[in-house]
Design a protein around this motif. Structure first.
Motif, PDB file in Angstrom:
ATOM      1  N   UNK A 288      -9.237  22.300  -2.951  1.00 17.20           N
ATOM      2  CA  UNK A 288      -9.028  22.035  -4.479  1.00 17.20           C
ATOM      3  C   UNK A 288     -10.099  21.684  -4.991  1.00 17.20           C
ATOM      4  N   UNK A 289     -10.165  21.777  -6.276  1.00 15.70           N
ATOM      5  CA  UNK A 289     -11.493  21.221  -6.910  1.00 15.70           C
ATOM      6  C   UNK A 289     -11.099  20.212  -7.962  1.00 15.70           C
ATOM      7  N   UNK A 290     -10.051  19.851  -7.926  1.00 14.79           N
ATOM      8  CA  UNK A 290      -9.599  18.417  -8.451  1.00 14.79           C
ATOM      9  C   UNK A 290      -8.263  18.124  -7.907  1.00 14.79           C
ATOM     10  N   UNK A 291      -7.821  16.766  -8.144  1.00 12.46           N
ATOM     11  CA  UNK A 291      -6.640  16.365  -7.648  1.00 12.46           C
ATOM     12  C   UNK A 291      -5.682  16.130  -8.836  1.00 12.46           C
ATOM     13  N   UNK A 292      -4.613  16.959  -8.953  1.00 13.22           N
ATOM     14  CA  UNK A 292      -3.618  16.849  -9.805  1.00 13.22           C
ATOM     15  C   UNK A 292      -2.366  16.044  -9.475  1.00 13.22           C
ATOM     16  N   UNK A 293      -2.097  15.144 -10.536  1.00 17.85           N
ATOM     17  CA  UNK A 293      -0.962  14.085 -10.087  1.00 17.85           C
ATOM     18  C   UNK A 293       0.048  14.049 -11.127  1.00 17.85           C
ATOM     19  N   UNK A 294       1.351  13.983 -10.830  1.00 20.39           N
ATOM     20  CA  UNK A 294       2.334  13.593 -11.977  1.00 20.39           C
ATOM     21  C   UNK A 294       2.246  12.707 -12.854  1.00 20.39           C
ATOM     22  N   UNK A 295       2.941  12.797 -13.807  1.00 16.16           N
ATOM     23  CA  UNK A 295       2.763  11.564 -14.984  1.00 16.16           C
ATOM     24  C   UNK A 295       3.166  10.177 -14.339  1.00 16.16           C
TER      25      UNK A 295
ATOM     26  N   UNK B 276      -0.212  10.036  -3.297  1.00 14.30           N
ATOM     27  CA  UNK B 276       0.668   9.751  -2.322  1.00 14.30           C
ATOM     28  C   UNK B 276       1.095  11.083  -1.371  1.00 14.30           C
ATOM     29  N   UNK B 277       0.654  12.348  -1.909  1.00 15.84           N
ATOM     30  CA  UNK B 277       1.277  13.508  -1.172  1.00 15.84           C
ATOM     31  C   UNK B 277       0.069  13.771  -0.237  1.00 15.84           C
ATOM     32  N   UNK B 278       0.780  14.117   0.832  1.00 14.46           N
ATOM     33  CA  UNK B 278       0.056  14.045   2.382  1.00 14.46           C
ATOM     34  C   UNK B 278      -1.356  15.034   2.197  1.00 14.46           C
ATOM     35  N   UNK B 279      -0.882  16.216   1.607  1.00 13.54           N
ATOM     36  CA  UNK B 279      -1.908  17.319   1.617  1.00 13.54           C
ATOM     37  C   UNK B 279      -3.105  16.965   0.868  1.00 13.54           C
TER      38      UNK B 279
ATOM     39  N   UNK C 136      -3.908  13.859   0.182  1.00  9.56           N
ATOM     40  CA  UNK C 136      -4.674  12.505   1.143  1.00  9.56           C
ATOM     41  C   UNK C 136      -5.495  13.336   2.160  1.00  9.56           C
ATOM     42  N   UNK C 137      -4.959  14.203   2.765  1.00  6.25           N
ATOM     43  CA  UNK C 137      -5.854  14.979   3.942  1.00  6.25           C
ATOM     44  C   UNK C 137      -7.055  15.525   3.095  1.00  6.25           C
ATOM     45  N   UNK C 138      -7.034  16.185   1.910  1.00  8.76           N
ATOM     46  CA  UNK C 138      -8.028  16.617   1.449  1.00  8.76           C
ATOM     47  C   UNK C 138      -9.020  15.764   1.097  1.00  8.76           C
ATOM     48  N   UNK C 139      -8.676  14.652   0.420  1.00  6.72           N
ATOM     49  CA  UNK C 139      -9.775  13.552   0.124  1.00  6.72           C
ATOM     50  C   UNK C 139     -10.427  13.217   1.458  1.00  6.72           C
ATOM     51  N   UNK C 140      -9.706  13.056   2.577  1.00  2.75           N
ATOM     52  CA  UNK C 140     -10.254  12.203   3.749  1.00  2.75           C
ATOM     53  C   UNK C 140     -11.093  13.422   4.611  1.00  2.75           C
ATOM     54  N   UNK C 141     -10.391  14.483   4.821  1.00  2.00           N
ATOM     55  CA  UNK C 141     -11.226  15.441   5.857  1.00  2.00           C
ATOM     56  C   UNK C 141     -12.216  16.356   4.916  1.00  2.00           C
ATOM     57  N   UNK C 142     -11.717  16.850   3.704  1.00  2.00           N
ATOM     58  CA  UNK C 142     -12.549  17.903   3.262  1.00  2.00           C
ATOM     59  C   UNK C 142     -13.686  17.150   2.358  1.00  2.00           C
ATOM     60  N   UNK C 143     -13.366  16.142   1.397  1.00  5.13           N
ATOM     61  CA  UNK C 143     -14.340  15.495   0.629  1.00  5.13           C
ATOM     62  C   UNK C 143     -14.992  14.390   1.312  1.00  5.13           C
ATOM     63  N   UNK C 144     -14.391  13.865   2.415  1.00  5.76           N
ATOM     64  CA  UNK C 144     -14.874  12.640   3.216  1.00  5.76           C
ATOM     65  C   UNK C 144     -15.206  11.685   2.100  1.00  5.76           C
ATOM     66  N   UNK C 145     -14.330  11.386   1.031  1.00  4.10           N
ATOM     67  CA  UNK C 145     -14.267  10.220   0.037  1.00  4.10           C
ATOM     68  C   UNK C 145     -14.210   8.933   0.933  1.00  4.10           C
ATOM     69  N   UNK C 146     -14.811   7.839   0.075  1.00 12.98           N
ATOM     70  CA  UNK C 146     -14.634   6.513   0.518  1.00 12.98           C
ATOM     71  C   UNK C 146     -14.114   5.626  -0.610  1.00 12.98           C
ATOM     72  N   UNK C 147     -13.534   4.393  -0.356  1.00 16.54           N
ATOM     73  CA  UNK C 147     -13.444   3.587  -1.304  1.00 16.54           C
ATOM     74  C   UNK C 147     -14.704   3.384  -2.322  1.00 16.54           C
TER      75      UNK C 147
ATOM     76  N   UNK D 144      -1.005   6.315   4.076  1.00 13.61           N
ATOM     77  CA  UNK D 144      -0.123   6.873   3.195  1.00 13.61           C
ATOM     78  C   UNK D 144      -0.349   6.981   1.718  1.00 13.61           C
ATOM     79  N   UNK D 145      -1.295   6.028   1.264  1.00 10.26           N
ATOM     80  CA  UNK D 145      -1.409   6.080  -0.356  1.00 10.26           C
ATOM     81  C   UNK D 145      -3.167   5.825  -0.664  1.00 10.26           C
ATOM     82  N   UNK D 146      -3.574   6.519  -1.577  1.00  5.23           N
ATOM     83  CA  UNK D 146      -5.090   6.218  -2.060  1.00  5.23           C
ATOM     84  C   UNK D 146      -4.767   5.659  -3.512  1.00  5.23           C
ATOM     85  N   UNK D 147      -5.268   4.667  -3.695  1.00 10.21           N
ATOM     86  CA  UNK D 147      -5.161   3.893  -4.952  1.00 10.21           C
ATOM     87  C   UNK D 147      -6.691   4.343  -5.860  1.00 10.21           C
TER      88      UNK D 147
END
Length: 246
Positions: free
Chosen positions: A1-8, A19-22, A24-35, A59-62
């Motif tokens: 995914x090239x951007x993270x889309x979230x409901x309003x 809070x969607x598992x997929x 969160x996994x993408x941010x952690x595993x694919x992007x390797x993003x951190x605070x 469970x959640x990324x703020x």
């Protein structure tokens, strides 16, 4: 995914959460993003922009510093009427058509559509496939999707009202190639953008039968082919829709 889309509902002022598992996994595993890292984000049916990760749990990324200022890309002035394909193919096609910016998608029954396809659980996951396509294409506006289980009543009773411009049928045995069709339309058109049809009919594996092509032709649809090769449905869809992107 090239951007993270979230409901309003996931946004509040300049903050948001994932809070969607997929995702969160993408941010952690694919992007390797951190605070402290910045993500490309968007609000479904809203705008695109960026946000900074402020906290991460399993469970959640703020997110903070949410800045949504970019409008989504315009939709193609196009309706794709697709004979319902095999369930595994359906997922890829919905994703691809969404990423390409198709405005309306109509899934229709055809002679070569197996009845069991209409009972597939994949039809209950269309929103999921649309979200994947939107995140791939960096878009926020979902296509409108409708289901038509009866071919003849749709063609005879509803099609005329939906045809805002010309319509073509992707058919390997059409008399005209897509290129020839476009050249004919260009002769009397003011600009190339005005010659593209507003509706495309694409068959499932095996294509349309003669009866279906004849019914569509009586409503003003023109059968065209895209070359001598017989393509799989997903290849044909992408080859044809590439004309609108060009």
């Amino acid at each position: 995914m090239n951007c993270i889309l979230l409901p309003a509902v996931n946004f509040h002022n300049e903050s948001a959460y994932i809070n969607a598992a997929a995702q969160i996994e993408h941010v952690n595993q694919v992007l390797g993003a951190k605070v402290g890292d910045t993500l490309k984000v968007g609000q479904l049916e809203g705008h695109l922009g960026s946000a900074v990760i402020t906290d991460m749990t399993p469970e959640r990324i703020l997110l903070g510093n949410v800045d949504l200022t970019t409008a989504p890309p315009p939709k193609l002035d196009l309706t794709v009427v697709l004979a319902l394909p095999r369930p595994k193919v359906l997922r890829r096609l919905i994703m691809d058509m969404t990423a390409l910016g198709v405005r309306d998608i109509i899934l229709i029954n055809s002679y070569r559509t197996q009845k069991s396809y209409w009972q597939s659980p994949m039809l209950n996951r269309l929103d999921e496939f649309v979200l994947e396509g939107l995140q791939q294409g960096i878009d926020t506006a979902a296509p409108r999707i409708s289901l038509q289980k009866r071919f003849k009543p749709f063609v005879e009773d509803e099609l005329a009202a939906l045809m805002t411009n010309r319509a073509i049928i992707a058919h390997p045995y059409g008399a005209l190639s897509f290129s020839q069709y476009m050249q004919q339309q260009l002769k009397n058109a003011e600009s190339p953008q005005k010659v593209l049809p507003s509706m495309v009919f694409v068959g499932a594996e095996g294509g349309w039968i003669d009866y279906e092509v004849e019914m569509l032709a009586r409503q003003g649809c023109q059968a065209v082919h895209i070359g001598a090769r017989i393509l799989r449905t997903e290849a044909a869809v992408n080859a044809i829709l590439g004309q609108w992107l060009l």
